[in-house]
Design an enzyme around this catalytic site. Structure first.
Site, PDB file in Angstrom:
ATOM      1  N   ARG A  26      49.776  29.741  29.458  1.00  0.00           N
ATOM      2  CA  ARG A  26      48.730  30.761  29.609  1.00  0.00           C
ATOM      3  C   ARG A  26      47.345  30.114  29.684  1.00  0.00           C
ATOM      4  NH1 ARG A  26      51.467  35.623  27.999  1.00  0.00           N
ATOM      5  NH2 ARG A  26      49.761  36.682  29.023  1.00  0.00           N
ATOM      6  N   ARG A  30      42.069  34.820  29.018  1.00  0.00           N
ATOM      7  CA  ARG A  30      40.956  35.444  28.300  1.00  0.00           C
ATOM      8  C   ARG A  30      40.173  34.549  27.346  1.00  0.00           C
ATOM      9  NH1 ARG A  30      44.385  40.435  26.257  1.00  0.00           N
ATOM     10  NH2 ARG A  30      45.870  38.740  26.203  1.00  0.00           N
ATOM     11  N   ARG A  39      36.900  38.515  35.431  1.00  0.00           N
ATOM     12  CA  ARG A  39      37.475  39.805  35.049  1.00  0.00           C
ATOM     13  C   ARG A  39      36.444  40.908  34.832  1.00  0.00           C
ATOM     14  NH1 ARG A  39      39.948  42.637  33.977  1.00  0.00           N
ATOM     15  NH2 ARG A  39      41.420  42.703  32.263  1.00  0.00           N
ATOM     16  N   ASP A  75      51.838  37.446  36.832  1.00  0.00           N
ATOM     17  CA  ASP A  75      52.435  37.879  35.573  1.00  0.00           C
ATOM     18  C   ASP A  75      53.939  38.014  35.760  1.00  0.00           C
ATOM     19  OD1 ASP A  75      51.589  38.854  32.770  1.00  0.00           O
ATOM     20  OD2 ASP A  75      53.102  40.299  33.392  1.00  0.00           O
ATOM     21  N   TYR A 150      60.599  44.585  28.658  1.00  0.00           N
ATOM     22  CA  TYR A 150      59.424  45.408  28.989  1.00  0.00           C
ATOM     23  C   TYR A 150      59.841  46.659  29.760  1.00  0.00           C
ATOM     24  CZ  TYR A 150      56.522  41.678  27.223  1.00  0.00           C
ATOM     25  OH  TYR A 150      55.956  40.763  26.396  1.00  0.00           O
TER      26      TYR A 150
HETATM   27  O1  1CP Z   1      47.594  30.378  33.316  1.00  0.00           O
HETATM   28  C1  1CP Z   1      48.456  31.209  32.965  1.00  0.00           C
HETATM   29  O2  1CP Z   1      49.414  30.899  32.265  1.00  0.00           O
HETATM   30  C2  1CP Z   1      48.267  32.639  33.368  1.00  0.00           C
HETATM   31  C3  1CP Z   1      49.418  33.222  34.135  1.00  0.00           C
HETATM   32  C4  1CP Z   1      50.286  34.130  33.264  1.00  0.00           C
HETATM   33  C5  1CP Z   1      51.566  33.858  32.781  1.00  0.00           C
HETATM   34  C6  1CP Z   1      52.355  32.573  32.918  1.00  0.00           C
HETATM   35  C7  1CP Z   1      49.940  35.442  32.850  1.00  0.00           C
HETATM   36  C8  1CP Z   1      48.647  36.101  33.104  1.00  0.00           C
HETATM   37  N1  1CP Z   1      51.030  35.978  32.183  1.00  0.00           N
HETATM   38  C9  1CP Z   1      52.034  35.031  32.110  1.00  0.00           C
HETATM   39  C10 1CP Z   1      53.375  35.155  31.506  1.00  0.00           C
HETATM   40  C11 1CP Z   1      53.717  36.311  30.669  1.00  0.00           C
HETATM   41  N2  1CP Z   1      53.263  37.595  30.753  1.00  0.00           N
HETATM   42  C12 1CP Z   1      54.699  36.282  29.646  1.00  0.00           C
HETATM   43  C13 1CP Z   1      55.529  35.075  29.260  1.00  0.00           C
HETATM   44  C14 1CP Z   1      54.742  34.117  28.431  1.00  0.00           C
HETATM   45  C15 1CP Z   1      54.724  34.397  26.971  1.00  0.00           C
HETATM   46  O3  1CP Z   1      55.786  34.460  26.353  1.00  0.00           O
HETATM   47  O4  1CP Z   1      53.605  34.516  26.437  1.00  0.00           O
HETATM   48  C16 1CP Z   1      54.780  37.557  29.077  1.00  0.00           C
HETATM   49  C17 1CP Z   1      55.678  37.962  27.934  1.00  0.00           C
HETATM   50  C18 1CP Z   1      53.879  38.383  29.787  1.00  0.00           C
HETATM   51  C19 1CP Z   1      53.650  39.850  29.609  1.00  0.00           C
HETATM   52  C20 1CP Z   1      52.198  40.113  29.456  1.00  0.00           C
HETATM   53  N3  1CP Z   1      51.319  40.304  30.476  1.00  0.00           N
HETATM   54  C21 1CP Z   1      51.470  40.096  28.251  1.00  0.00           C
HETATM   55  C22 1CP Z   1      52.052  39.859  26.886  1.00  0.00           C
HETATM   56  C23 1CP Z   1      52.331  41.155  26.200  1.00  0.00           C
HETATM   57  C24 1CP Z   1      53.097  40.973  24.918  1.00  0.00           C
HETATM   58  O5  1CP Z   1      54.176  41.546  24.777  1.00  0.00           O
HETATM   59  O6  1CP Z   1      52.606  40.244  24.019  1.00  0.00           O
HETATM   60  C25 1CP Z   1      50.116  40.320  28.569  1.00  0.00           C
HETATM   61  C26 1CP Z   1      48.942  40.412  27.637  1.00  0.00           C
HETATM   62  C27 1CP Z   1      50.037  40.439  29.985  1.00  0.00           C
HETATM   63  C28 1CP Z   1      48.812  40.580  30.787  1.00  0.00           C
HETATM   64  C29 1CP Z   1      48.279  39.275  31.261  1.00  0.00           C
HETATM   65  N4  1CP Z   1      49.029  38.375  31.992  1.00  0.00           N
HETATM   66  C30 1CP Z   1      48.249  37.270  32.288  1.00  0.00           C
HETATM   67  C31 1CP Z   1      46.947  37.500  31.708  1.00  0.00           C
HETATM   68  C32 1CP Z   1      45.770  36.578  31.838  1.00  0.00           C
HETATM   69  C33 1CP Z   1      46.988  38.735  31.068  1.00  0.00           C
HETATM   70  C34 1CP Z   1      45.836  39.421  30.345  1.00  0.00           C
HETATM   71  C35 1CP Z   1      45.171  40.318  31.335  1.00  0.00           C
HETATM   72  C36 1CP Z   1      43.674  40.348  31.200  1.00  0.00           C
HETATM   73  O7  1CP Z   1      43.191  41.225  30.459  1.00  0.00           O
HETATM   74  O8  1CP Z   1      42.953  39.556  31.859  1.00  0.00           O
END
Ligand code: 1CP
Length: 340
Positions: A26, A30, A39, A75, A150
């Site tokens: 990640r 943020r 953003r 994502d 999810y």
């Molecule tokens: O550089 C990077 O790694 C960003 C690319 C990326 C990746 C690899 C994003 C952007 N999401 C993910 C993977 C992801 N998304 C996972 C697997 C990794 C892990 O286990 O942490 C999971 C479970 C998600 C689902 C998801 N999407 C969450 C987690 C929710 C939870 O259950 O805790 C969240 C917060 C998102 C939204 C998201 N995805 C990515 C970002 C930067 C964000 C936040 C959005 C924002 O407000 O900018």
């Protein structure tokens, strides 16, 4: 220097004799002020669908920290909307409009034309390759179990009990659901590789909540099938498992080059139990909130513990958290790069 000669790809293949590569799960996101600035102007989904912006945010942590690999900005839930399950991303994390709460609801999901519906992903990858031609780029997707969590829960959760109940209450429907998600994921990763991804990672973020026999059935089997279908692509395959420790022996049989290890397990122990594979991990992301000396000391401790540094990729043991200080990431990268 070609990508094949990069420390990251060599480490994936267990043949890195140089500096230990490091990237951060990640790493775009943020905790970075420059990401938050992007953003301010666009929503998360707009960002995911705009190739120029994808490339910009992938580059941000590379420029700032000198990391050894980039990861596609997208994502794990991007595949859901074209499958018939719209998702939004409000402040608190992903939300599904219609969670799958009955066997009938699975019938609303469908296969789709990936090249058409998710064209912004390969376009984003090509843009990244234009501006960062020498940087190894990791493509990714969620494991079928994690994505289904999810789909069924409709949002994040601590234990994903609804998803676990669903596979037991409706095993036949769950099998159909996993078949669909697996088939989409396999083609989605292949499309990323064809567009230029140099490695691919599957995030098994929540499969570690399953019992042992269920982990074999609902995590190992589907992820192994996806990776095996990608044999011919020749790119390194990384399987990240959150809560790996009880299942290391099962994961050692998965057809992949690298296993991503969560922060709970001793990384050297994981490496010993995964013969022939490289390991990726595993500093606890919470450590980044401690003093910089602690970040350096804990990173050093992991590095020194490893028997075979030629098959090590340094990373956190789960995603970096919002609010993590950038100075801590700088210290982490510096400590890894100075190790040898
Ligand atoms: O550089 C990077 O790694 C960003 C690319 C990326 C990746 C690899 C994003 C952007 N999401 C993910 C993977 C992801 N998304 C996972 C697997 C990794 C892990 O286990 O942490 C999971 C479970 C998600 C689902 C998801 N999407 C969450 C987690 C929710 C939870 O259950 O805790 C969240 C917060 C998102 C939204 C998201 N995805 C990515 C970002 C930067 C964000 C936040 C959005 C924002 O407000 O900018």
């Amino acid at each position: 220097m070609g990508i094949e000669q990069s420390s990251f790809i060599k480490a994936c293949r267990g043949k890195n004799e140089g500096r230990i590569p490091v990237w951060v799960m990640r790493q775009a996101g943020r905790y970075l002020p420059e990401y938050r600035a992007v953003r301010e102007k666009v929503s998360f989904l707009e960002l995911c669908r705009t190739p120029e912006l994808i490339a910009e945010v992938v580059r941000q942590p590379i420029d700032r920290f000198g990391l050894d690999a980039g990861i596609l900005f997208s994502d794990i839930l991007t595949i859901l909307e074209p499958m018939g399950a719209p998702v939004s991303f409000p402040e608190g994390g992903p939300r599904l409009e219609n969670p799958i709460d009955s066997p009938e609801a699975v019938k609303w999901l469908h296969d789709f034309d990936i090249e058409k519906e998710l064209a912004f992903v390969p376009e984003g990858i090509r843009k990244i390759k234009e501006i960062l031609p020498d940087l190894p780029l990791i493509g990714f997707a969620g494991s079928p179990f994690t994505v289904s969590c999810y789909l069924i829960e409709g949002k994040g959760s601590k234990a994903f009990d609804k998803a676990k109940r669903f596979i037991h209450a409706y095993p036949k429907t769950a099998a159909e659901l996993f078949e669909l998600v697996s088939s989409v994921t396999e083609r989605y990763l292949r499309m990323q590789i064809e567009a230029g991804a140099d490695a691919v990672q599957l995030f098994e973020s929540w499969g570690g909540t399953l019992s042992r026999d269920d982990f074999l059935r609902w995590s190992v089997q589907p992820t192994n099938r996806i990776f095996t279908a990608l044999n011919e692509s020749k790119v390194p395959r990384i399987l990240f498992v959150n809560n790996l420790a009880p299942y290391t022996d099962l994961v050692s049989g998965v057809n992949c080059e690298v296993v991503g290890v969560d922060y709970r397990m001793d990384l050297a122990d994981a490496q010993r139990k995964l013969p022939g594979k490289s390991v990726q991990g595993n500093l606890d992301p919470a450590v980044l909130f401690g003093p910089l000396e602690l970040v350096a000391a804990k990173t050093q401790m992991i590095l020194e513990s490893i028997d075979d540094p030629n098959r090590l990729i340094f990373n956190l043991g789960h995603g970096i958290q919002p609010g993590a200080p950038v100075e801590a990431v700088e210290m982490l990268v510096k400590t890894v790069h100075e190790f040898r």
